[in-house]
Motif scaffolding. Sequence first.
Motif: not given
Length: 170
Positions: A19-23, A41-47, A66-67, A71-72
Amino acid sequence: DIGNKFSSNYNVDRVNYFLEITEGARILAMFAGHWHSSGGQVWSHKTFADTRYVDETGRPTRQMLNAWGEEVQVVRGYAPDKQKFLVTQWNLAKCFWRFGSVDSNATTDATKPQWHNSHKVRDQKNFTIPNCTEDEDYVPPGDFNIGSLSGAHSWRLWVAGVVCLAWVNL
């Protein structure tokens, strides 16, 4: 795999480093492994949950951004035994990307796969590319022949293009 070996339940340090290197990166989506028979896109894990921000119970309180502050998205493939797969399309000229789930075993004729759950958003979805200016003059190619070069559908132009590129590199 997101949600299995790479999750907030296991390897939190690895997830936080990721998360730090892709923030703030220019990431629109992450494509992850299957979750047994589920894909798209599965249930509550879409992001993707940002495990650096958690509440008093340890549950993440926000998603990876993302930039553009969006939400990614997380899109999953299918287990091989389900005979389903994802198809993605990116169109920068028209400022969108999308994915669809295909079921190669939907009919008795294996040469005619069908869209899987074409009516469900989790299996077929369109997205807008942020901060993108649509090219009003864009005309999609008529075909994708091997012999095409910049929309020219002639093998002679293709060969001429290759020769010119070779000449420039001399």
